[in-house]
Each structure stands twice: as C-alpha cells, then as structure tokens.
Design a protein around this motif. Structure first.
Motif, PDB file in Angstrom:
ATOM      1  N   SER A   1      15.961   5.762  -3.423  1.00 53.90           N
ATOM      2  CA  SER A   1      15.715   6.800  -4.425  1.00 53.90           C
ATOM      3  C   SER A   1      14.250   7.208  -4.438  1.00 53.90           C
ATOM      4  O   SER A   1      13.908   8.360  -4.714  1.00 53.90           O
ATOM      5  N   TYR A   2      13.374   6.261  -4.148  1.00 54.73           N
ATOM      6  CA  TYR A   2      11.951   6.503  -3.906  1.00 54.73           C
ATOM      7  C   TYR A   2      11.560   5.635  -2.717  1.00 54.73           C
ATOM      8  O   TYR A   2      12.175   4.594  -2.461  1.00 54.73           O
TER       9      TYR A   2
ATOM     10  N   ASP B   1       7.646  11.195  -1.470  1.00 49.02           N
ATOM     11  CA  ASP B   1       8.190   9.859  -1.709  1.00 49.02           C
ATOM     12  C   ASP B   1       9.505   9.914  -2.477  1.00 49.02           C
ATOM     13  O   ASP B   1      10.161   8.879  -2.644  1.00 49.02           O
ATOM     14  N   CYS B   2       9.893  11.091  -2.955  1.00 49.48           N
ATOM     15  CA  CYS B   2      11.030  11.214  -3.878  1.00 49.48           C
ATOM     16  C   CYS B   2      12.280  11.698  -3.151  1.00 49.48           C
ATOM     17  O   CYS B   2      12.205  12.554  -2.258  1.00 49.48           O
ATOM     18  N   SER B   3      13.434  11.190  -3.559  1.00 49.72           N
ATOM     19  CA  SER B   3      14.702  11.598  -2.961  1.00 49.72           C
ATOM     20  C   SER B   3      15.106  12.983  -3.441  1.00 49.72           C
ATOM     21  O   SER B   3      14.463  13.573  -4.318  1.00 49.72           O
TER      22      SER B   3
ATOM     23  N   LEU C   1      16.387  10.206   0.991  1.00 45.09           N
ATOM     24  CA  LEU C   1      15.196  11.023   1.218  1.00 45.09           C
ATOM     25  C   LEU C   1      15.448  12.151   2.206  1.00 45.09           C
ATOM     26  O   LEU C   1      14.874  13.240   2.072  1.00 45.09           O
ATOM     27  N   GLY C   2      16.286  11.917   3.210  1.00 43.61           N
ATOM     28  CA  GLY C   2      16.489  12.914   4.257  1.00 43.61           C
ATOM     29  C   GLY C   2      17.891  13.488   4.312  1.00 43.61           C
ATOM     30  O   GLY C   2      18.068  14.690   4.492  1.00 43.61           O
ATOM     31  N   ARG C   3      18.903  12.608   4.164  1.00 44.75           N
ATOM     32  CA  ARG C   3      20.294  13.077   4.194  1.00 44.75           C
ATOM     33  C   ARG C   3      20.666  13.794   2.908  1.00 44.75           C
ATOM     34  O   ARG C   3      21.368  14.796   2.906  1.00 44.75           O
TER      35      ARG C   3
ATOM     36  N   THR D   1       0.821  -1.211   0.000  1.00 43.47           N
ATOM     37  CA  THR D   1       0.000   0.000   0.000  1.00 43.47           C
ATOM     38  C   THR D   1       0.858   1.267   0.000  1.00 43.47           C
ATOM     39  O   THR D   1       2.021   1.246   0.401  1.00 43.47           O
ATOM     40  N   GLU D   2       0.235   2.349  -0.438  1.00 42.27           N
ATOM     41  CA  GLU D   2       0.923   3.640  -0.431  1.00 42.27           C
ATOM     42  C   GLU D   2       1.287   4.053   0.991  1.00 42.27           C
ATOM     43  O   GLU D   2       2.326   4.677   1.219  1.00 42.27           O
ATOM     44  N   GLU D   3       0.439   3.726   1.955  1.00 41.72           N
ATOM     45  CA  GLU D   3       0.734   4.073   3.345  1.00 41.72           C
ATOM     46  C   GLU D   3       1.969   3.340   3.845  1.00 41.72           C
ATOM     47  O   GLU D   3       2.737   3.895   4.649  1.00 41.72           O
ATOM     48  N   GLN D   4       2.184   2.127   3.382  1.00 42.56           N
ATOM     49  CA  GLN D   4       3.359   1.364   3.820  1.00 42.56           C
ATOM     50  C   GLN D   4       4.647   2.009   3.329  1.00 42.56           C
ATOM     51  O   GLN D   4       5.610   2.142   4.088  1.00 42.56           O
ATOM     52  N   PHE D   5       4.692   2.424   2.048  1.00 36.57           N
ATOM     53  CA  PHE D   5       5.946   3.061   1.635  1.00 36.57           C
ATOM     54  C   PHE D   5       6.025   4.515   2.066  1.00 36.57           C
ATOM     55  O   PHE D   5       7.104   5.084   2.140  1.00 36.57           O
ATOM     56  N   ALA D   6       4.874   5.128   2.435  1.00 32.84           N
ATOM     57  CA  ALA D   6       4.931   6.450   3.066  1.00 32.84           C
ATOM     58  C   ALA D   6       5.649   6.372   4.413  1.00 32.84           C
ATOM     59  O   ALA D   6       6.286   7.335   4.849  1.00 32.84           O
ATOM     60  N   HIS D   7       5.577   5.206   5.064  1.00 31.73           N
ATOM     61  CA  HIS D   7       6.291   5.026   6.336  1.00 31.73           C
ATOM     62  C   HIS D   7       7.790   5.209   6.145  1.00 31.73           C
ATOM     63  O   HIS D   7       8.471   5.759   7.014  1.00 31.73           O
ATOM     64  N   VAL D   8       8.312   4.760   4.999  1.00 29.27           N
ATOM     65  CA  VAL D   8       9.737   4.954   4.696  1.00 29.27           C
ATOM     66  C   VAL D   8      10.062   6.438   4.634  1.00 29.27           C
ATOM     67  O   VAL D   8      11.070   6.898   5.193  1.00 29.27           O
ATOM     68  N   ALA D   9       9.220   7.205   3.944  1.00 23.59           N
ATOM     69  CA  ALA D   9       9.445   8.650   3.805  1.00 23.59           C
ATOM     70  C   ALA D   9       9.451   9.345   5.158  1.00 23.59           C
ATOM     71  O   ALA D   9      10.249  10.262   5.394  1.00 23.59           O
TER      72      ALA D   9
END
Length: 401
Positions: free
Chosen positions: A301-302, A211-213, A345-347, A165-173
């Motif tokens: 990267s995403y 979601d993008c680096s 995504l953050g660094r 799900t989109e929510e699952q990979f939003a957790h990565v972001a």
C-alpha cells in the motif's frame, strides 16, 4: 476431511485503470468472470455450486447489496452466495472463506469474484474521506486521521529503530513499477529511478507521491474446487500443473495505532501479519520461508510496507528488510522475487479484487505462464494482504503439484 484438497481451477481479471469510464462495476465483474471461465476450461457456470462476492465499499460502488446484484448479473441465481468485506484484506479473506467452504464439504466448487471502482468515480479528497471511515471514526477520523499519515508514522518508527532509509523503500517503488511493465493488466507501469521517487511531491513525510499505491477500477475472479470436481469439469485438468491451496492464516491487531505503542510490537511492526504467516506456514509445511517460498505478492500500500512485510513474513530479520531490498534480494532476478505483477504500486488496487488478483499472479507463476516476469522454477507462492494498518491480515500459500 484431509483428503478434500483445494485447487485453483482458473482465474481472470480485467485491465486495471484509474478511470474505467467504459464499464460499471457490474461490467468489470462480468468481464473478469468470463476470463476466469475461459482460463478454467469449464462449460460456463452451470456446474459451479457457490458464489462468493468480494468488495469493500458501498460508497465507491454507489450500491447497497451489491453482492446480490453481481451474483444475479453473472447468472448464478438461485445458487447460494455470501458477501465478504474486510477492508484491504477483502479479496484474501474471500479466498480463505472459499477454502473453508470446500474443505468443510459445504460445496465442491466455488467462484470468488471481486471488483471495485476506487478510481476517479470520486475525487481524491473524497476517496481519502471514504478510506478514513475504515479507521476508528470516534477516535481517529474525527481528529483528522488519514491512512497515509498512519503509515508514515509506522515507517518513521521503523527508520528510528533500524536506520531504514527513504532510498531503501524508494527501491520498492522503482522495482514494482518496473515489474508492472511486463504485466498486460497493469494500471501504471513506469521506468523510474530512485531519484525520481525522492523528488516526487511529499504527501506525509517520509512518504512521497511515488511511494503511494494507486486508486483503481477493476475486477478479478477465481474458481476453487476439489481435485475431483476439477477433473470432471475442466478440460485443462492434467494438462498443466495443478495449483493447490495449501495454507491460510489470519491475524489481527489493535485498530488504533496509539494502542500499539506499548508493549511490543510498537508502531514499526505488523503483529497480525506475523501471526497470519505463522499459521499459514504451519498448515503448508513451510519451515524456512526464504528458502521454501519462490515468489510472493505483498500488500505494498506504501513502499515501506513491503520492507516491513518481508520482515514479518520471515524473509529476513527485523531491521534487515531495507538493506536486503536495496541489494536486490526481492527483485525479479533476486533470491525471492516479490510483487512480480507490479503490486499495488504498479498493477493497481481495486480493493475487492486485490487479494484475488494477487493469487492470479501466483497461479500464473506456478504454471510457468507469467511471460517476461516469470520466476524460473517457481513451485510455491504466497500472497500477503491486510486491512487498515495491519488490523486484519491474511497470508495464503499455494503450491504447484
């Protein structure tokens, strides 16, 4: 040559930023090299035998033969130098090459330095054109292909097969930008929620802006050597854990996504990443990666790519990456923390520096020097990097002894 072990003597990096107007790529690399020499505890570069330059793009840096210029600029002439380029995998390939140079006896010490000005030196639209040149210019770029679209197709297929799900990979972001708050060199630390990610602007569905680096300016460097060289030249040798470079693997896949549709692996998987991981594990003696790897820096990267990477690296089974991510297994306090640095995504992600700065983070974790993002008891770490849509993949493994 089995006794010619390879160790990390020291590493350093600049602050990453979206627009380092205060510095050219030359300045950034010099800054990173000075930081590395200081961390290594050596008397300058006089005894370092070889240089290896890591950068992807002549376009972004606006300079041909930049490797020779940087080698000169940091004072390494007339010693040997080679330039490595492999898209997003450039920095990791540079480290793999340096490992081979030391292992083979070509040199006992080598400095790897990488930098890129991928930030606002050009417009975002021009940056996308440059990156599109890394795809197949005859069959993909000229029909409007962009990397965000390619990755969106890959995660969409993953969602279809495994109900990711989109929510699952939003957790990565959310996770990676939260981790970046504890990293002083990070470009974009943020305290955001899954709702913030879901509400951000659509770029190529299902991927949204958050979601993008990042496009980044910055540099990183690292010195590798034999233990004997480190003992002779580093004042820190023996005073802190010795970080051994114990495994490296490289794998590839077809350039065009359309060529992966049939048969396996299809669009949902990174076959080259799995190949690279298996080779690195065999070299490092890793049999159960989830149990034996303590911390990992993955090529996010995403956001969805980190979930796919966890599956290919054997941290979980196919289809289990999304639920495991949402359950916190890869959080800073989880069973296998990933992207403690903040990731791409953050660094941030100046391409030529990325694989090197990933290893800097692993070095700090294995030394116990990562501050508020420290993974307690970390003894073995991994970096995962790839070019294109996984067309060129590198996995490197490091161990504190």
């Amino acid at each position: 040559m089995s006794e010619r072990n390879v160790v990390v003597v020291g590493a350093g990096a600049t602050k990453f930023g979206s627009d380092r107007r205060d510095a050219s790529v030359r300045d950034l690399v010099v800054e990173a090299v000075i930081d590395t020499v200081t961390d290594a505890g050596i008397d300058g570069l006089a005894h370092v035998e070889h240089g290896l330059t890591s950068y992807e793009s002549d376009h972004f840096n606006r300079q041909m033969t930049l490797g020779a210029i940087l080698h000169d600029h940091i004072g390494m002439t007339p010693k040997p130098n080679v330039r490595i380029e492999g898209g997003g995998a450039t920095g990791a390939l540079a480290l793999r090459t340096a490992y081979a140079y030391i292992k083979s006896g070509l040199c006992d010490s080598i400095i790897i330095y990488g930098g890129e000005t991928n930030g606002r030196s050009v417009s975002s639209a021009t940056a996308q054109q440059f990156f599109s040149l890394s795809s197949d210019a005859d069959w993909e770029m000229m029909v409007g292909g962009t990397y965000t679209a390619y990755y969106a197709a890959m995660i969409r297929e993953h969602m279809r097969i495994y109900d990711t799900t989109e929510e699952q990979f939003a957790h990565v972001a959310v996770k990676n930008r939260r981790n970046a708050q504890f990293n002083p060199i990070a470009q974009r630390p943020m305290d955001i929620t899954i709702d913030d990610v879901m509400a951000s602007v659509a770029i190529a569905e299902p991927y949204k802006l958050l979601d993008c680096s990042l496009l980044s300016d910055g540099a990183s460097a690292m010195i590798l050597s034999t233990p004997a060289w480190a003992k002779e030249h580093s004042i820190h040798w023996g005073a802190r854990p010795a970080i051994h470079f114990t495994g490296t693997g490289c794998g590839t896949d077809t350039m065009r996504l359309g060529d992966r549709a049939f048969p396996y692996p299809g669009l949902a998987h990174f076959r080259g990443k799995k190949e690279a991981a298996q080779a690195a594990y065999a070299m490092a003696g890793v049999r159960n990666p989830l149990a034996e790897i303590d911390v990992a820096e993955l090529y996010d990267s995403y956001s969805g790519v980190e979930i796919q990477a966890c599956e290919e690296l054997g941290f979980c089974a196919y289809g289990e990456g999304g639920p495991a991510m949402a359950a916190g297994q890869f959080d800073l306090t989880g069973s296998l923390p990933t992207n403690t640095s903040g990731g791409l995504l953050g660094r941030g992600a100046p391409v030529g520096a990325t694989g090197i700065v990933q290893t800097l983070e692993i070095m700090l974790q294995l030394r116990g020097e990562a501050g508020n993002r420290q993974v307690q008891g970390a003894r073995r770490g991994l970096t995962d990097t790839h070019a294109g849509t996984g067309t060129h993949c590198v996995v490197n493994v490091f161990e504190a002894r």
